[in-house]
Motif scaffolding. Structure first.
Motif, PDB file in Angstrom:
ATOM      1  N   GLN A   5       0.847  -1.196   0.000  1.00  0.00           N
ATOM      2  CA  GLN A   5       0.000   0.000   0.000  1.00  0.00           C
ATOM      3  C   GLN A   5       0.882   1.246   0.000  1.00  0.00           C
ATOM      4  O   GLN A   5       1.566   1.540   0.978  1.00  0.00           O
ATOM      5  CB  GLN A   5      -0.919   0.041   1.232  1.00  0.00           C
ATOM      6  CG  GLN A   5      -1.839   1.269   1.196  1.00  0.00           C
ATOM      7  CD  GLN A   5      -2.509   1.589   2.533  1.00  0.00           C
ATOM      8  OE1 GLN A   5      -2.209   0.968   3.547  1.00  0.00           O
ATOM      9  NE2 GLN A   5      -3.409   2.554   2.521  1.00  0.00           N
ATOM     10  N   SER A   7       0.825   5.450  -0.604  1.00  0.00           N
ATOM     11  CA  SER A   7      -0.174   6.510  -0.550  1.00  0.00           C
ATOM     12  C   SER A   7       0.466   7.873  -0.697  1.00  0.00           C
ATOM     13  O   SER A   7       1.657   8.042  -0.441  1.00  0.00           O
ATOM     14  CB  SER A   7      -0.928   6.424   0.782  1.00  0.00           C
ATOM     15  OG  SER A   7      -2.184   7.030   0.649  1.00  0.00           O
ATOM     16  N   ASP A   8      -0.346   8.832  -1.128  1.00  0.00           N
ATOM     17  CA  ASP A   8       0.031  10.248  -1.073  1.00  0.00           C
ATOM     18  C   ASP A   8       1.418  10.516  -1.667  1.00  0.00           C
ATOM     19  O   ASP A   8       2.319  11.007  -0.988  1.00  0.00           O
ATOM     20  CB  ASP A   8      -0.084  10.729   0.386  1.00  0.00           C
ATOM     21  CG  ASP A   8      -1.532  10.678   0.861  1.00  0.00           C
ATOM     22  OD1 ASP A   8      -2.223  11.688   0.741  1.00  0.00           O
ATOM     23  OD2 ASP A   8      -1.978   9.584   1.288  1.00  0.00           O
ATOM     24  N   SER A  38      -3.257   4.547  -2.549  1.00  0.00           N
ATOM     25  CA  SER A  38      -4.500   5.023  -1.932  1.00  0.00           C
ATOM     26  C   SER A  38      -4.667   6.547  -1.972  1.00  0.00           C
ATOM     27  O   SER A  38      -4.962   7.179  -0.964  1.00  0.00           O
ATOM     28  CB  SER A  38      -4.648   4.483  -0.509  1.00  0.00           C
ATOM     29  OG  SER A  38      -3.463   4.649   0.243  1.00  0.00           O
ATOM     30  N   HIS A 140      -9.444   6.711   0.204  1.00  0.00           N
ATOM     31  CA  HIS A 140      -8.376   7.696   0.425  1.00  0.00           C
ATOM     32  C   HIS A 140      -8.432   8.297   1.825  1.00  0.00           C
ATOM     33  O   HIS A 140      -7.442   8.317   2.547  1.00  0.00           O
ATOM     34  CB  HIS A 140      -8.452   8.812  -0.624  1.00  0.00           C
ATOM     35  CG  HIS A 140      -7.468   9.902  -0.351  1.00  0.00           C
ATOM     36  ND1 HIS A 140      -6.107   9.669  -0.314  1.00  0.00           N
ATOM     37  CD2 HIS A 140      -7.616  11.225  -0.034  1.00  0.00           C
ATOM     38  CE1 HIS A 140      -5.472  10.804  -0.014  1.00  0.00           C
ATOM     39  NE2 HIS A 140      -6.367  11.747   0.163  1.00  0.00           N
ATOM     40  N   GLY A 177      -5.502   6.453   3.425  1.00  0.00           N
ATOM     41  CA  GLY A 177      -4.329   7.314   3.290  1.00  0.00           C
ATOM     42  C   GLY A 177      -4.667   8.684   3.842  1.00  0.00           C
ATOM     43  O   GLY A 177      -5.282   8.786   4.901  1.00  0.00           O
ATOM     44  N   HIS A 178      -4.308   9.720   3.114  1.00  0.00           N
ATOM     45  CA  HIS A 178      -4.718  11.113   3.323  1.00  0.00           C
ATOM     46  C   HIS A 178      -3.997  11.864   4.443  1.00  0.00           C
ATOM     47  O   HIS A 178      -3.619  13.012   4.269  1.00  0.00           O
ATOM     48  CB  HIS A 178      -6.230  11.201   3.542  1.00  0.00           C
ATOM     49  CG  HIS A 178      -6.751  12.607   3.671  1.00  0.00           C
ATOM     50  ND1 HIS A 178      -6.589  13.549   2.666  1.00  0.00           N
ATOM     51  CD2 HIS A 178      -7.412  13.241   4.677  1.00  0.00           C
ATOM     52  CE1 HIS A 178      -7.145  14.689   3.058  1.00  0.00           C
ATOM     53  NE2 HIS A 178      -7.643  14.538   4.274  1.00  0.00           N
ATOM     54  N   THR A 197       2.926   8.963   3.906  1.00  0.00           N
ATOM     55  CA  THR A 197       3.160   9.416   2.534  1.00  0.00           C
ATOM     56  C   THR A 197       4.434   8.769   1.992  1.00  0.00           C
ATOM     57  O   THR A 197       5.464   8.754   2.682  1.00  0.00           O
ATOM     58  CB  THR A 197       3.226  10.961   2.428  1.00  0.00           C
ATOM     59  OG1 THR A 197       3.780  11.299   1.141  1.00  0.00           O
ATOM     60  CG2 THR A 197       4.085  11.605   3.510  1.00  0.00           C
ATOM     61  N   TYR A 211       5.692   3.326   3.540  1.00  0.00           N
ATOM     62  CA  TYR A 211       4.578   2.633   2.894  1.00  0.00           C
ATOM     63  C   TYR A 211       4.297   1.366   3.692  1.00  0.00           C
ATOM     64  O   TYR A 211       5.055   1.032   4.625  1.00  0.00           O
ATOM     65  CB  TYR A 211       4.865   2.335   1.413  1.00  0.00           C
ATOM     66  CG  TYR A 211       6.131   1.556   1.141  1.00  0.00           C
ATOM     67  CD1 TYR A 211       6.112   0.174   1.011  1.00  0.00           C
ATOM     68  CD2 TYR A 211       7.358   2.208   0.994  1.00  0.00           C
ATOM     69  CE1 TYR A 211       7.282  -0.534   0.746  1.00  0.00           C
ATOM     70  CE2 TYR A 211       8.520   1.512   0.731  1.00  0.00           C
ATOM     71  CZ  TYR A 211       8.476   0.142   0.611  1.00  0.00           C
ATOM     72  OH  TYR A 211       9.623  -0.556   0.347  1.00  0.00           O
TER      73      TYR A 211
END
Ligand SMILES: [Fe+2]
Ligand SMILES: [Fe+2]
Length: 248
Positions: A5, A7-8, A38, A140, A177-178, A197, A211
């Motif tokens: 996974q 993200s960002d 994500s 997200h 994520g986010h 991130t 991650y």
């Protein structure tokens, strides 16, 4: 089965290219079955950012890459471009005993997340079809607040309805994520995992790019945190061993 996974990534002004180069080589060595990105692939939802991001993501040696959109991808009408650059399936059967379902929580020119009545109903119907499988829901926005990220109005605004659906349909794992801060909420039969991130310089709480690596074996789920260019540890360790920044 290995799911990475990420993200960002935030390709654009927050993006750190050399960090992402390390991510690409590390992830390719892991040979994951699936990569989930994500959200917030771009910083401003601009075509030039999507083009650059697409080129970078194509360097992952993985057959199954699932990308979901974040609030940054939706900026500047970027939601129109997202589908073109990162088409994806919402229902992904992975191997014989895992299903990964994605929901869109970003809305144009808004930062907070929303699942919405119709999509929530769709989650319920979809998850009920896969009762014999490990069920993963990816979105997200973070479904539950995360410590040390301030007073929070940017969560999923209808989180209560979504949580009820998740528990009612026996979803085992939610991936979010986010917030740019890795975290795990470990409830009795449900884990809510937040990725940090992977490449943006806006790290939060844990001040490194990270991650997640999710391993599913014999219907058991294990989640590791990987610091980009650094060590790998169970994600739970940062929750257990965490003392507030600045305190002993
Ligand atoms: Fe982000
Ligand atoms: Fe975001």
């Amino acid at each position: 089965m290995i799911i990475v996974q990420l993200s960002d990534i935030h390709v654009g002004s927050q993006f750190q290219e050399s960090v992402f180069e390390t991510v690409i080589s590390e992830v390719n060595q892991l040979k994951p079955d699936t990569i989930l990105i994500s959200g917030d692939l771009t910083n401003e939802g601009l075509i030039k950012e999507y083009e650059k991001c697409k080129k970078l993501v194509s360097r992952f040696e993985c057959k199954k890459i699932i990308a979901i959109s974040g609030n940054h991808d939706y900026r500047n009408s970027g939601y129109l471009a997202f589908k073109k650059y990162f088409p994806f399936e919402t229902i992904n059967e992975l191997g014989s005993d895992v299903v990964l379902v994605t929901v869109g929580t970003a809305r144009p020119d808004r930062n907070e997340g929303e699942v919405g009545y119709r999509q929530n109903l769709w989650i319920e119907r979809t998850m009920k079809k896969f009762q014999d499988k490990i069920k993963i829901l990816a979105m997200h926005h973070h479904l539950v607040g995360i410590p040390d990220t301030g007073s929070d109005r940017l969560t999923v605004i209808d989180a209560g309805d979504v949580l009820r659906t998740i528990l009612d349909t026996n979803v085992e794992l939610v991936l979010c994520g986010h917030k740019h801060r890795p975290w795990i909420w470990n409830f009795k039969d449900l884990e809510i995992v937040n990725a940090g991130t992977a490449a943006s310089d806006r790290t939060r709480g844990l001040f490194e790019n990270t991650y997640n690596i999710i391993i599913i074996e014999d219907k058991k789920i294990k989640v590791d945190l990987k610091i980009v260019g650094g060590k790998r540890m169970p994600l739970e360790d940062i929750v257990k061993n965490y003392t507030r920044f600045g305190e002993e």
